[in-house]
Design an enzyme around this catalytic site. Structure first.
Site: not given
Ligand code: GDP
Ligand code: IMO
Ligand code: MG
Length: 420
Positions: A12, A15, A38-41, A128, A221, A236, A302
């Site tokens: 998170d 990325k 994964a959850g990529h925003t 997850t 991750q 993971t 988180r």
């Molecule tokens: P990922 O899994 O690495 O792609 O990250 P996530 O999407 O799970 O979480 C990152 C969160 O931070 C998302 O809600 C993004 O929209 C937000 N985000 C990313 N870069 C920035 C930043 O520079 N500033 C702020 N305020 N939010 C950000």
């Molecule tokens: P992105 O790509 C944050 C964490 C879970 C748990 C551990 C194992 O969005 O960064 P799993 O479902 O893989 O068996 O879970 O890893 N986890 C993550 N934490 N971002 C993620 O992906 C994650 N994918 C798995 O919360 O602790």
């Molecule tokens: Mg994420």
């Protein structure tokens, strides 16, 4: 030529936003590991989108997006996500490709994930529950089914055989849930998946590289969740580091050029496991609230804490990071003071190494304090215009890690990225 963008912490890091930002400079964006955990925003046309299975280059119509062999794929999530991309007026059937060697997540993998976690009780990983662990176990255990198998007439027979094996395990766990509807959804999604572009991913990507095309590998991750180098067993099940790019796509190591490591300006973790710099106080709560630190996949709050340079330096070493991207610097705008962990104390001894078993050694973080800059930074467009106190913070990280901190992200939007 291949560049990599991956997470240096516990996931998170932002990325998705960073891949979406840089995708314009590449021809192919490829996921090489992980799955719907994964959850990529990203923000597209000012709308928030969260991608779980599809690479974050999908909103660039003319870029190829590949789901590599190292990924585990849930057809149901893929079909749902595909439709959400279509709602932006795009046609992913044109630029989405899937490797035939990609392993499938079956409904029983999800059930096994749930049963495993329940059985662990207090020691649960905090998975997850997307079926990741069981699907990778079937891969290394040489039982799994792959996307290419869908095209074979024996698929249903193979499915039933594996399902029976899983059922025996589920019976041992005394797992009672009815998963009939999960199976119906699965088979419906499988029909959908079969119509997509299924390719020999390793030939596909190497042909593009040979033609001089630029590939961006997108990590999921983070390095501290890597199955080998993360905080095992709270990790993971895939290789989240740069080495995973080679096995997860079928490319040779010398093809990799830049490794862009993404880190937040602070640190977060979802799920269980050690987190030395975790804050259990009002500051932690403030960061969670200001940074909207709630899981993009599960919605869980988180855990938040200070930047951990011991872990970050370790991640830079393991990945061969060439440039760092620091995200969410703007979230720290509100703080009077910030701290950075520069060393751990383990058994009365100061160390700058990540211990073999963090859970057992319980490292105590040693901190250096910095003054907060206390001014909004999210509209700033150039490095020079950043608050002096933020620059002091950045310079310290740069010197400690000995890797250039090249990009500073100061907001979730596509245009909020400053080059240093
Ligand atoms: P990922 O899994 O690495 O792609 O990250 P996530 O999407 O799970 O979480 C990152 C969160 O931070 C998302 O809600 C993004 O929209 C937000 N985000 C990313 N870069 C920035 C930043 O520079 N500033 C702020 N305020 N939010 C950000
Ligand atoms: P992105 O790509 C944050 C964490 C879970 C748990 C551990 C194992 O969005 O960064 P799993 O479902 O893989 O068996 O879970 O890893 N986890 C993550 N934490 N971002 C993620 O992906 C994650 N994918 C798995 O919360 O602790
Ligand atoms: Mg994420």
């Amino acid at each position: 030529m291949v560049d990599v963008i991956l997470g240096l912490q516990w996931g998170d890091e932002g990325k998705g936003k960073i891949v979406d930002y840089f995708a314009k400079d590449y021809d192919v964006v490829a996921r090489f590991q992980g799955g719907p955990n994964a959850g990529h925003t990203l923000y597209v046309q000012d709308k928030k989108v969260v991608l779980h299975q599809i690479p974050s280059g999908i909103f660039h119509e003319h870029k190829i997006n590949l789901i590599g062999n190292g990924v585990v794929l849930d057809p149901v999530t893929l079909a749902r996500e595909y439709k959400s991309v279509e709602q932006f007026g795009l046609d992913p059937s044109k630029n989405l490709y899937i490797s035939d060697r990609t392993h499938l997540i079956l409904p029983t993998h999800r059930a096994l994930d749930k049963a495993n976690e329940l059985a662990k009780g207090n020691e649960k990983i905090g998975s997850t529950l997307k079926g990741i662990g069981p699907a990778y176990m079937d891969k290394t255990g040489r039982n799994g089914l792959r996307v290419g198998d869908l095209l074979d007439k024996t698929f249903t027979t193979q499915y039933i055989k594996l399902r029976m094996k899983h059922q025996r395990l589920l019976d041992n766990f005394n797992f009672q849930e009815d998963i009939t509807s999960w199976e119906e959804d699965f088979f419906e999604a499988v029909e959908f998946l079969k119509k997509l572009k299924i390719v020999h991913g390793e030939y596909f990507i190497n042909e593009h590289i040979q033609q001089g095309k630029k590939v961006l590998a997108e990590g999921a991750q983070g390095s501290m969740l890597d199955v080998d180098f993360g905080t095992f067993p709270f990790v993971t099940s895939s290789s989240t580091i740069s080495a995973g790019v080679c096995s997860g796509l079928g490319i040779a190591p010398q093809k990799i050029k830049e490794v862009l490591g993404v880190t937040k300006a602070y640190c977060t973790r979802v799920g269980s496991g050690p987190f030395p710099t975790e804050l259990h106080d009002d500051t932690g709560e403030l960061i969670r609230k200001t940074g909207s630190e709630f899981g993009a996949t599960t919605g869980r709050p988180r855990r938040c804490g200070w930047m951990d340079l011991v872990a970050l330096k370790y991640a830079c070493m393991i990945n061969g990071v060439t440039k760092i991207v620091m995200t969410k610097a703007d979230i720290l705008d509100v703080l009077d003071e910030l701290q950075v962990c520069y060393a751990y104390r383990v058994n009365e001894t100061e160390t700058q190494q990540v211990p073999y078993q963090m859970q057992r050694s319980q490292p105590e973080p040693l901190y250096k304090s910095f003054d907060g800059w206390k001014q909004p930074s999210d509209t700033i467009k150039s490095y020079d215009a950043l608050p002096e106190k933020m620059k002091t913070y950045i310079q310290y990280l740069n010197d400690y890690l000995n890797v250039p901190l090249k990009y500073i992200s100061n907001g979730p939007g596509r245009d909020q990225l400053i080059t240093h």
